[in-house]
Scaffold this motif. Structure first.
Motif, PDB file in Angstrom:
ATOM      1  N   ALA A  87       0.826  -1.214   0.000  1.00 40.53           N
ATOM      2  CA  ALA A  87       0.000   0.000   0.000  1.00 40.53           C
ATOM      3  C   ALA A  87       0.859   1.262   0.000  1.00 40.53           C
ATOM      4  CB  ALA A  87      -0.936   0.000   1.207  1.00 40.53           C
ATOM      5  N   VAL A  88       1.973   1.273   0.728  1.00 37.64           N
ATOM      6  CA  VAL A  88       2.786   2.488   0.836  1.00 37.64           C
ATOM      7  C   VAL A  88       3.491   2.836  -0.472  1.00 37.64           C
ATOM      8  CG1 VAL A  88       4.683   3.604   2.058  1.00 37.64           C
ATOM      9  CG2 VAL A  88       3.046   2.217   3.326  1.00 37.64           C
ATOM     10  N   PRO A  89       4.234   1.910  -1.119  1.00 35.87           N
ATOM     11  CA  PRO A  89       4.849   2.286  -2.406  1.00 35.87           C
ATOM     12  C   PRO A  89       3.832   2.643  -3.484  1.00 35.87           C
ATOM     13  CG  PRO A  89       5.177  -0.057  -1.949  1.00 35.87           C
ATOM     14  CD  PRO A  89       4.669   0.566  -0.703  1.00 35.87           C
ATOM     15  N   ILE A  90       2.693   1.954  -3.498  1.00 36.72           N
ATOM     16  CA  ILE A  90       1.668   2.297  -4.482  1.00 36.72           C
ATOM     17  C   ILE A  90       1.103   3.687  -4.195  1.00 36.72           C
ATOM     18  CG2 ILE A  90      -0.639   1.707  -5.358  1.00 36.72           C
ATOM     19  CD1 ILE A  90       0.083  -1.238  -4.956  1.00 36.72           C
ATOM     20  N   ALA A  91       0.954   4.017  -2.919  1.00 31.32           N
ATOM     21  CA  ALA A  91       0.458   5.343  -2.549  1.00 31.32           C
ATOM     22  C   ALA A  91       1.440   6.442  -2.944  1.00 31.32           C
ATOM     23  CB  ALA A  91       0.196   5.396  -1.045  1.00 31.32           C
ATOM     24  N   ARG A  92       2.744   6.168  -2.819  1.00 29.23           N
ATOM     25  CA  ARG A  92       3.742   7.153  -3.241  1.00 29.23           C
ATOM     26  C   ARG A  92       3.613   7.422  -4.734  1.00 29.23           C
ATOM     27  NH1 ARG A  92       5.371  10.825  -0.926  1.00 29.23           N
ATOM     28  NH2 ARG A  92       7.413  10.899  -1.918  1.00 29.23           N
ATOM     29  N   PHE A  93       3.395   6.371  -5.509  1.00 32.70           N
ATOM     30  CA  PHE A  93       3.160   6.527  -6.947  1.00 32.70           C
ATOM     31  C   PHE A  93       1.899   7.343  -7.181  1.00 32.70           C
ATOM     32  CE2 PHE A  93       1.248   5.045 -10.931  1.00 32.70           C
ATOM     33  CZ  PHE A  93       2.294   5.242 -11.822  1.00 32.70           C
ATOM     34  N   SER A  94       0.858   7.064  -6.409  1.00 37.71           N
ATOM     35  CA  SER A  94      -0.406   7.793  -6.533  1.00 37.71           C
ATOM     36  C   SER A  94      -0.236   9.271  -6.192  1.00 37.71           C
ATOM     37  CB  SER A  94      -1.454   7.164  -5.609  1.00 37.71           C
ATOM     38  OG  SER A  94      -2.624   7.933  -5.532  1.00 37.71           O
ATOM     39  N   ASP A  95       0.559   9.566  -5.157  1.00 33.18           N
ATOM     40  CA  ASP A  95       0.761  10.953  -4.720  1.00 33.18           C
ATOM     41  C   ASP A  95       1.575  11.781  -5.713  1.00 33.18           C
ATOM     42  OD1 ASP A  95      -0.718  11.199  -2.403  1.00 33.18           O
ATOM     43  OD2 ASP A  95       0.874  10.463  -1.090  1.00 33.18           O
ATOM     44  N   SER A  96       2.175  11.132  -6.696  1.00 35.28           N
ATOM     45  CA  SER A  96       2.962  11.862  -7.684  1.00 35.28           C
ATOM     46  C   SER A  96       2.095  12.431  -8.802  1.00 35.28           C
ATOM     47  CB  SER A  96       4.045  10.948  -8.277  1.00 35.28           C
ATOM     48  OG  SER A  96       3.469   9.882  -9.019  1.00 35.28           O
ATOM     49  N   LYS A 364       0.546  17.020   0.449  1.00 34.53           N
ATOM     50  CA  LYS A 364       1.509  16.267  -0.351  1.00 34.53           C
ATOM     51  C   LYS A 364       1.584  14.792   0.016  1.00 34.53           C
ATOM     52  CE  LYS A 364       4.600  20.207  -1.173  1.00 34.53           C
ATOM     53  NZ  LYS A 364       5.985  20.713  -0.997  1.00 34.53           N
ATOM     54  N   LEU A 365       1.134  14.434   1.201  1.00 32.53           N
ATOM     55  CA  LEU A 365       1.304  13.056   1.679  1.00 32.53           C
ATOM     56  C   LEU A 365      -0.025  12.388   1.992  1.00 32.53           C
ATOM     57  CD1 LEU A 365       4.362  13.570   4.087  1.00 32.53           C
ATOM     58  CD2 LEU A 365       4.393  12.696   1.751  1.00 32.53           C
ATOM     59  N   ARG A 366      -1.090  12.811   1.342  1.00 31.98           N
ATOM     60  CA  ARG A 366      -2.416  12.272   1.672  1.00 31.98           C
ATOM     61  C   ARG A 366      -2.493  10.766   1.435  1.00 31.98           C
ATOM     62  NH1 ARG A 366      -5.390  16.402   3.177  1.00 31.98           N
ATOM     63  NH2 ARG A 366      -5.475  18.351   1.984  1.00 31.98           N
ATOM     64  N   ALA A 367      -2.176  10.315   0.220  1.00 35.72           N
ATOM     65  CA  ALA A 367      -2.268   8.883  -0.067  1.00 35.72           C
ATOM     66  C   ALA A 367      -1.228   8.107   0.722  1.00 35.72           C
ATOM     67  CB  ALA A 367      -2.096   8.623  -1.563  1.00 35.72           C
ATOM     68  N   THR A 368      -0.036   8.695   0.906  1.00 32.92           N
ATOM     69  CA  THR A 368       1.000   8.031   1.691  1.00 32.92           C
ATOM     70  C   THR A 368       0.556   7.861   3.142  1.00 32.92           C
ATOM     71  OG1 THR A 368       2.694   9.010   0.262  1.00 32.92           O
ATOM     72  CG2 THR A 368       3.423   8.101   2.374  1.00 32.92           C
ATOM     73  N   GLY A 369      -0.036   8.920   3.707  1.00 30.80           N
ATOM     74  CA  GLY A 369      -0.538   8.840   5.077  1.00 30.80           C
ATOM     75  C   GLY A 369      -1.621   7.795   5.222  1.00 30.80           C
ATOM     76  N   ALA A 370      -2.556   7.762   4.257  1.00 28.18           N
ATOM     77  CA  ALA A 370      -3.627   6.761   4.297  1.00 28.18           C
ATOM     78  C   ALA A 370      -3.052   5.354   4.180  1.00 28.18           C
ATOM     79  CB  ALA A 370      -4.631   7.028   3.183  1.00 28.18           C
ATOM     80  N   ALA A 371      -2.041   5.190   3.314  1.00 28.72           N
ATOM     81  CA  ALA A 371      -1.438   3.871   3.124  1.00 28.72           C
ATOM     82  C   ALA A 371      -0.679   3.428   4.367  1.00 28.72           C
ATOM     83  CB  ALA A 371      -0.503   3.896   1.915  1.00 28.72           C
ATOM     84  N   LEU A 372       0.040   4.357   4.994  1.00 28.70           N
ATOM     85  CA  LEU A 372       0.777   4.020   6.208  1.00 28.70           C
ATOM     86  C   LEU A 372      -0.187   3.644   7.334  1.00 28.70           C
ATOM     87  CD1 LEU A 372       3.593   3.835   7.456  1.00 28.70           C
ATOM     88  CD2 LEU A 372       3.397   6.234   8.118  1.00 28.70           C
TER      89      LEU A 372
END
Length: 440
Positions: A87-96, A364-372
């Protein structure tokens, strides 16, 4: 010459900037509602595909000759590890700046894997397919929440996310009620196939009709996964929310995954009877809790932002006695009556928790935060809860016999109290952590 309607309208708009602004706002509202409706439909399907394994568990157990521990692996650790870690690496891709693409591809992939679950002829094949569902759904919830958060302004964010979560609750209800009916009429494989069909259609609709939202400097944020995670975890309220809710969800995922099987064994009823009784009651209660939870959280947070943590903690404390009372019933009608308050109380925690994650993450970190956040709750909650319950049930069989599963569920549900205490401890720094997230 008579002026055209378009020309007249253009002149009117240019001569009346207030009317033009109102028109833009109206189109923006329609667009936001459309995105919310589409994402909510995807959320519904996501939760059906994730939890349909609970209603088919007894049929799989008989058909493929598996133990409670193996069933727990399908709905617990086997799904949660891949889901949580990816979830976290995919979220980083999503946040880009690729949120629509990420969600569309993820949806199509987990739908394919759900279909393969129905085609499995052995436990190893079924487990591999469930790992695939976990991989696909890893790009689901974090991206859905980020997409909705970018579409709605902060004052409506909790309510908007609660609608997405409500749709997930409907998906959970459909997994029990519709899935149970399908199992009794066409078998457990058909229940998986039914959840796979709508996915590609929704994926194409999302890809073709929704534009990527404008994210604040997506390229400028070149921080890696570890750096971004450290930034989020330095915010004490974020950390306590993740840890506390994860402990609570050990109990809630155990209850969600094992209640259908428990009712079938303890009261000797069929899958469709579980769906029409427990499934509908649970679904209505979940929907009510999600709607009330989002609105209540927005209302209370205006008085004191710390209610965003206090409310989830309180909801689990209230849910525990109802859960124990449910498990102690020897009458089916009384047990089903207790499903409503048990589900409603625990369900109140979800909307404020999801909304708070977005507030504590920053743009900037919405999807990353949700994934974490989901890494914690799913790896610990979904990973440990169902699997631990299955293992304990197998252990308890030697001295509790037919009551082994009931004893295991009651023991694991006690995690509610521990998790609630952890969440409350994070309220002290909540306001400062939200301000820090807004600046970064």
């Amino acid at each position: 010459m008579v002026p055209s309607v378009a020309h007249t309208s253009a002149n009117a708009a240019s001569s009346n900037p207030e009317a033009s602004l109102a028109s833009l706002k109206r189109r923006g509202r329609i667009k936001a509602i459309y995105i919310l409706a589409l994402v909510s439909s995807i959320s519904l399907l996501c939760y059906y595909d994730r939890f349909v394994v609970a209603i088919v568990a007894q049929s799989i157990k008989a058909d493929l000759h598996v133990s409670d521990g193996e069933i727990g692996l399908l709905s617990g650790l086997g799904f949660a590890v891949v889901y949580s870690v990816m979830a976290v690496p995919i979220a980083r891709f999503s946040d880009s700046g690729r949120r629509v693409k990420t969600l569309s591809i993820s949806l199509a992939f987990w739908s394919l894997m759900t279909a393969l679950c129905g085609a499995a002829t052995s436990f190893p094949m079924l487990l591999l397919a469930r790992l695939g569902v976990g991989l696909g759904e890893a790009g689901g919830n974090p991206t859905m929440h980020a997409l909705v958060s970018e579409t709605f302004e902060k004052r409506w964010r909790g309510t908007a996310i609660s609608i997405v979560v409500v749709a997930g609750g409907l998906g959970f209800m459909a997994a029990s009620s519709v899935g149970g009916w399908i199992v009794d009429h066409w078998g457990w494989r058909a229940a998986f196939f039914a959840g796979a069909v709508p996915g590609p259609l929704l994926a194409l609709l999302l890809w073709g009709t929704v534009r990527e939202p404008k994210v604040a400097n997506p390229v400028a944020d070149e921080r890696g996964i570890l750096t971004s995670s450290k930034i989020l975890l330095k915010r004490r309220a974020f950390k306590m929310l993740c840890v506390g809710l994860s402990i609570c969800t050990i109990g809630s995922f155990a209850m969600m995954s094992w209640t259908p099987a428990y009712l079938m064994r303890h009261f000797n009823i069929t899958a469709s009877q579980v769906g029409s009784g427990y499934g509908l009651t649970m679904g209505v209660s979940t929907v009510a809790a999600m709607l009330v939870g989002g609105i209540l959280a927005d209302t209370l947070a205006k008085r004191d932002p710390r209610w965003s943590l206090w409310l989830p903690a309180a909801s689990y404390v209230v849910a525990l006695p109802f859960t124990v009372a449910f498990l102690l019933q020897s009458n089916l009608a009384n047990a089903l009556l207790l499903v409503a308050p048990m589900t409603f109380a625990a369900g109140l925690a979800t909307p404020p928790a999801y909304a708070l994650v977005q507030s504590l993450s920053g743009s900037k970190l919405r999807a990353t935060g949700a994934a974490l956040f989901l890494l914690f709750t799913n790896l610990i909650g979904m990973g440990v809860g169902p699997s631990l319950t299955g293992i304990v049930s197998d252990m308890f069989t030697h001295f509790l016999g037919a009551d082994a599963l009931r004893g295991a569920m009651a023991l694991v549900a006690s995690a509610y109290l521990i998790g609630a205490c952890v969440m409350i401890s994070g309220a002290r720094t909540l306001i400062a952590d939200i301000e820090s997230a807004d600046k970064n």
